[in-house]
Design a protein around this motif. Structure first.
Motif, mmCIF file in Angstrom:
data_model
loop_
_atom_site.group_PDB
_atom_site.id
_atom_site.type_symbol
_atom_site.label_atom_id
_atom_site.label_comp_id
_atom_site.label_asym_id
_atom_site.label_seq_id
_atom_site.Cartn_x
_atom_site.Cartn_y
_atom_site.Cartn_z
ATOM 1 N N VAL A 97 0.850 -1.188 0.000
ATOM 2 C CA VAL A 97 0.000 0.000 0.000
ATOM 3 C C VAL A 97 0.886 1.237 0.000
ATOM 4 O O VAL A 97 1.943 1.271 0.631
ATOM 5 N N ARG A 98 0.469 2.267 -0.742
ATOM 6 C CA ARG A 98 1.177 3.547 -0.782
ATOM 7 C C ARG A 98 0.202 4.664 -0.440
ATOM 8 O O ARG A 98 -0.826 4.821 -1.094
ATOM 9 N N TYR A 99 0.550 5.437 0.572
ATOM 10 C CA TYR A 99 -0.266 6.586 0.960
ATOM 11 C C TYR A 99 0.057 7.760 0.050
ATOM 12 O O TYR A 99 1.219 8.101 -0.145
ATOM 13 N N GLU A 100 -0.976 8.407 -0.544
ATOM 14 C CA GLU A 100 -0.767 9.479 -1.513
ATOM 15 C C GLU A 100 -1.377 10.809 -1.067
ATOM 16 O O GLU A 100 -1.484 11.740 -1.847
ATOM 17 N N GLY A 101 -1.751 10.907 0.182
ATOM 18 C CA GLY A 101 -2.379 12.134 0.660
ATOM 19 C C GLY A 101 -3.889 12.001 0.635
ATOM 20 O O GLY A 101 -4.504 11.552 1.606
ATOM 21 N N CYS A 102 -4.512 12.396 -0.479
ATOM 22 C CA CYS A 102 -5.969 12.293 -0.561
ATOM 23 C C CYS A 102 -6.421 10.909 -1.008
ATOM 24 O O CYS A 102 -7.629 10.626 -1.066
ATOM 25 N N SER A 103 -5.489 10.030 -1.319
ATOM 26 C CA SER A 103 -5.846 8.678 -1.761
ATOM 27 C C SER A 103 -4.801 7.675 -1.284
ATOM 28 O O SER A 103 -3.749 8.044 -0.763
ATOM 29 N N ARG A 104 -5.132 6.386 -1.470
ATOM 30 C CA ARG A 104 -4.183 5.302 -1.220
ATOM 31 C C ARG A 104 -4.167 4.394 -2.442
ATOM 32 O O ARG A 104 -5.222 4.125 -3.029
ATOM 33 N N LEU A 105 -2.963 3.953 -2.816
ATOM 34 C CA LEU A 105 -2.812 3.027 -3.937
ATOM 35 C C LEU A 105 -2.462 1.657 -3.382
ATOM 36 O O LEU A 105 -1.491 1.514 -2.641
#
Length: 321
Positions: free
Chosen positions: A269-277
């Motif tokens: 999982v990668r945290y992107e601020g307003c979203s997560r991938l």
């Protein structure tokens, strides 16, 4: 370059993208007359340049905007923009339109990167070029500035009614700014079309992966519907695909929900601020990427339920052996 054939509409912004060494800058240099062409021709209204009869750069009326701004450090903003101009009315117009009026007497050393690029653009447009070549003009700027300046440059070009070819490494920039996008790979123009067409109906797996995060899910295509382990989805056959296909899925084409009986397991999982991938491994070993709201939190190793949620047709490629 191999078999390159393109033309520009009257005020079109054409974006060229591709990996390092694919030929983007070489195309700009050839159009500007800085490198010779071995065959074919480059044609404008009042000149034609060929391998046997090259038109020198100063005769082409081509404007160029570089990533390093290429300003004269000892001249003021106004002097840079008016350099070699006999009539400065257009220079005044572009200084005002690009928000540089207050910096007329400033030297480039006092300006920010974004202001320097505006000066370079104003200088180019003030000379009324037949077309403009932009070689990664925003690559030396920070991300927040890039987002606003790309639109300022596009609007200035549209206001001037001047066609442009813009080279970039930024796929988001290419898709959002260009009227058309050309994707280069190893000296070959793999696709030239609208941003929407290139993104949703790429002509090759290379284009699909280069323009955004791409996952491929095996399925069976019959009558514009693809049957997959995640359920059915509308499909567009690419390159004559039929029967067994690989369905192109972008992270926004999928949904994810925590479920102890789910059909997938979180790989990372990668945290992107307003979203997560999320990368999710489903039955059969296929890894898919899905983007969710930042509010949804699951961890590596958790089981989740995956589904295809898009309603628009997805590109279906012939299945790889």
């Amino acid at each position: 370059m191999k078999n390159l054939n393109l033309s520009l509409a009257a005020d079109e912004v054409l974006m060229l993208v591709g990996p390092t060494g694919c030929g983007k800058t070489t195309i700009l240099q050839a159009l500007a007359g800085l490198v010779p062409i071995s065959e074919g021709q480059i044609e404008l209204d009042n000149w034609i340049s060929t391998s046997g009869r090259a038109v020198p750069p100063e005769k082409r009326n081509v404007g160029m905007v570089f990533q390093d701004f290429a300003l004269f450090p000892h001249l003021t903003v106004e002097q840079n923009v008016c350099f070699h101009l006999s009539n400065t009315k257009l220079a005044d117009h572009w200084l005002q339109l690009l928000g540089l009026d207050a910096f007329r007497r400033a030297k480039p050393g006092r300006l920010s990167g974004g202001q320097k690029q505006r000066v370079a653009l104003a200088r180019t447009l003030a000379h009324e070029p037949a077309f403009v070549l932009l070689d990664e003009p925003l690559s030396n700027l920070d991300a927040a500035l890039k987002d606003s300046l790309r639109w300022d440059i596009r609007e200035a070009l549209k206001s001037a009614g001047i066609p442009a070819i813009w080279v970039t490494h930024d796929q988001e920039e290419a898709l959002s700014v260009g009227d058309r996008v050309g994707i280069l790979n190893g000296g070959v123009l793999e696709q030239l079309d609208t941003p929407e067409k290139c993104f949703s109906e790429p002509t090759s797996r290379f284009v699909a992966g280069f323009l955004g995060e791409a996952s491929f899910l095996p399925g069976d295509l019959h009558q514009d519907q693809v049957a997959t382990v995640l359920g059915p989805a509308p499909g567009i056959p690419i390159n004559g695909a039929a029967g067994g296909v690989d369905l192109l899925l972008r992270p926004d084409d999928l949904s994810l929900m925590p479920s102890t009986e789910g059909n997938g397991v979180i790989d990372w999982v990668r945290y992107e601020g307003c979203s997560r991938l999320y990368a999710v491994r489903i039955a059969g070993g296929t890894q898919l990427r899905v983007r969710t709201s930042h509010e949804l939190q699951v961890r590596r190793g958790d089981r989740v339920q995956m589904a295809i949620t898009t309603t628009h047709p997805l590109a279906a490629f012939p299945r790889e052996a």
